[in-house]
Write an enzyme that holds these catalytic residues in place. Structure first.
Site, mmCIF file in Angstrom:
data_model
loop_
_atom_site.group_PDB
_atom_site.id
_atom_site.type_symbol
_atom_site.label_atom_id
_atom_site.label_comp_id
_atom_site.label_asym_id
_atom_site.label_seq_id
_atom_site.Cartn_x
_atom_site.Cartn_y
_atom_site.Cartn_z
ATOM 1 N N LYS A 1 0.837 -1.190 0.000
ATOM 2 C CA LYS A 1 0.000 0.000 0.000
ATOM 3 C C LYS A 1 0.883 1.254 0.000
ATOM 4 C CE LYS A 1 -2.294 2.108 3.515
ATOM 5 N NZ LYS A 1 -2.083 3.473 3.057
ATOM 6 N N ARG A 2 1.980 1.159 0.726
ATOM 7 C CA ARG A 2 2.885 2.317 0.792
ATOM 8 C C ARG A 2 3.475 2.682 -0.581
ATOM 9 N NH1 ARG A 2 6.775 0.447 4.124
ATOM 10 N NH2 ARG A 2 5.257 -1.035 4.915
#
Ligand code: GLU
Length: 508
Positions: free
Chosen positions: A266-267
């Protein structure tokens, strides 16, 4: 008679659904459909410390949006429920007890500080985080190191304990993975995983095996990150006496960062500016919103198609597939072993192709919602369909319909007259005044007739059509973009066309 194919998607409800998770859903779904089987959704919520409220509902909604609906699950029921592991809690202990009785598992009474001491004591530069395994087992407080009486006393005194698997010293566990072929592990390298926690909840390792067995799962597809756990699961199937019922495994390749360096997180999405979750996810603790593919303007057809291609192809150069085609063509033996790099530009290409390919009625509600959210009064469906048909080839995301069509709903607030002024002169002014009058009188309001009379007027006034087409576009659209200018005029109507020309003339 061959067993009915039954597959499952077994997410832990811990947050947004990563696109890798949706791809796991998709491959499960396709395999079930292709083989006339059942697709089960099972919520693996035994780790209460990681439980996030709303995550289950979110997962169910994502599956619905993608059109990958399960045949059984907590929201639809089925013959093998309950489908939430927390509601099955009472089922698991008997199997843990059975494993203790047969010597394949043991009680471990170690307190957290004792585990900490062990880690400190056995820490070496080569092994900075020692595991609870055969090397330390006899140094710890468990039913392997204690006498039978000592163990019984602790149990009678109600001292909290967990049940751990006793991994064999030096055996080779082998199984056939549908993607990777034969895979082998040395049991000596695997730790004694906890199977049942002190509160009586099973861990994932016990629950996944018990539930796959009780739910008659025939094929278990999951991400490659679960491969290291596979030997524990294979042994549990064996120790519980269910070896002949064990599902066939397939560990799906990772979805990698765009540069191929490691698993897409997600980062990475936040950092590189693209979504990683299927739909918007708001973390209930922090209130942080993570944008999803849906809200960014992806069509579910495109999202499903692009996910299918992240790790699979049908052996031909074909890239666009409907879900029905995928169902006909999908096979596990064409899933790649290596990770698949995620390429957001390619993802957008899929969406663009699907916007062009699908009839506009199909995604009208989504476009309508995006436009309304931007304050556009979309009017009737017939008009919206015409607008969408006219501009869809110019849209990569459904959200692009706003920029590409707002001038078809509203008079542009600003005109890029700087693009007109340098070449503006009295002849052009005269031409547009005449054009506005002529348009006012037009009997046909078809793009083709408008174009003909506009060009005839230009010829009569000795002006090249090219010199007045750009000004006309800017008058109607506001800028140098958009579909055919006479198509635009046809759509906005006679009165609005005249109004926009006159309005621009006043500013020039
Ligand atoms: N609950 C596990 C997960 O999140 C499922 C792994 C499996 O399918 O066995 O991801």
């Amino acid at each position: 008679m061959a067993k009915k194919v039954r597959v499952r998607f077994a997410p832990s409800p811990t947050g947004g659904l990563h696109l890798g998770g949706v791809r796991t859903v998709l491959y499960n779904y396709l395999f079930a459909r292709r083989n006339g089987g059942d697709f089960v959704l099972r919520i693996e919520d035994t780790d209460q410390t990681r439980f996030v409220p709303g995550a289950e509902e979110y997962i169910i909604n994502c599956l619905k949006w993608c059109g990958l609906e399960p045949d059984e699950g907590p929201h639809v029921g089925g013959d093998y429920g309950p489908y939430r592991q927390s509601e099955r809690k009472s089922l698991y202990r008997q199997y843990a007890d059975r494993l203790v009785k047969s010597g394949h598992a043991y009680y471990a009474f170690d307190r957290p500080e004792e585990l900490e001491t062990m880690r400190e004591r056995f820490k070496t530069p080569e092994n900075p985080t020692p595991q609870y395994d055969r090397n330390v087992r006899l140094e710890m407080r468990n039913s392997c190191s204690l006498t039978l009486e000592e163990t019984e006393t602790l149990l009678e005194d109600g001292v909290p304990y967990v049940i751990r698997i006793r991994m064999p010293e030096n055996e080779t566990v082998t199984f056939t993975d549908m993607i990777r072929g034969e895979v082998s592990f040395n049991t000596g390298l695997v730790d004694d995983k906890v199977l049942l926690k002190a509160d009586g909840m099973p861990t994932y390792h016990l629950a996944v095996v018990v539930d796959d067995y009780l739910m008659k799962i025939t094929h278990a597809f999951r991400g490659e990150e679960w491969l290291p756990s596979a030997p524990v699961h294979v042994l549990l199937w064996k120790y519980l006496g269910w070896e002949s019922e064990m599902p066939q495994w397939a560990h799906l390749p990772l979805i990698l960062k765009p540069d191929g360096n490691g698993k897409l997180s997600k980062r990475d999405g936040d950092r590189l500016g693209f979504p990683v979750f299927a739909m918007n996810w708001t973390d209930p603790k922090t209130n942080d919103l993570t944008t999803g593919f849906r809200e960014l303007g992806f069509l579910p057809e495109a999202f499903v198609n692009l996910l299918a291609m992240l790790g699979w192809n049908d052996g031909t150069p074909q890239e666009l597939f409907t879900l029905t085609e995928l169902t006909e063509k999908f096979s596990m033996d064409r899933v790649h072993k290596g990770g698949a790099k995620f390429d957001f530009e390619k993802a957008k290409w899929f969406n663009h192709e699907w916007i062009k390919k699908l009839p506009v009625e199909h995604y009208r509600p989504m476009v309508s919602a995006f436009l309304e959210a931007k304050g556009i009064a979309v009017g009737d469906e017939a008009y919206l369909d015409k607008v969408m048909t006219l501009v869809k080839d110019r849209c990569t995301l459904l959200t692009d319909f706003y920029e590409q069509s707002k001038f078809l709903f509203e008079t542009p607030a600003q005109l890029d007259l700087d693009a007109v002024k340098p070449k503006w002169n009295a002849d052009k002014k005269d031409f547009f005044e005449a054009a506005a009058n002529e348009i006012q009188e037009a009997t046909s309001w078809k793009a083709i007739d408008l174009e003909t009379s506009f060009k005839a007027l230009a010829a009569a006034k000795n002006i090249k059509p090219g010199e007045v087409l750009l000004p006309l576009r800017i008058m109607l659209v506001g800028g140098k973009f958009g579909p055919g200018v006479f198509d635009i005029a046809e759509l906005i109507g006679k009165a609005e066309t005249v109004k926009r020309i006159n309005n621009a003339l006043q500013q020039l």
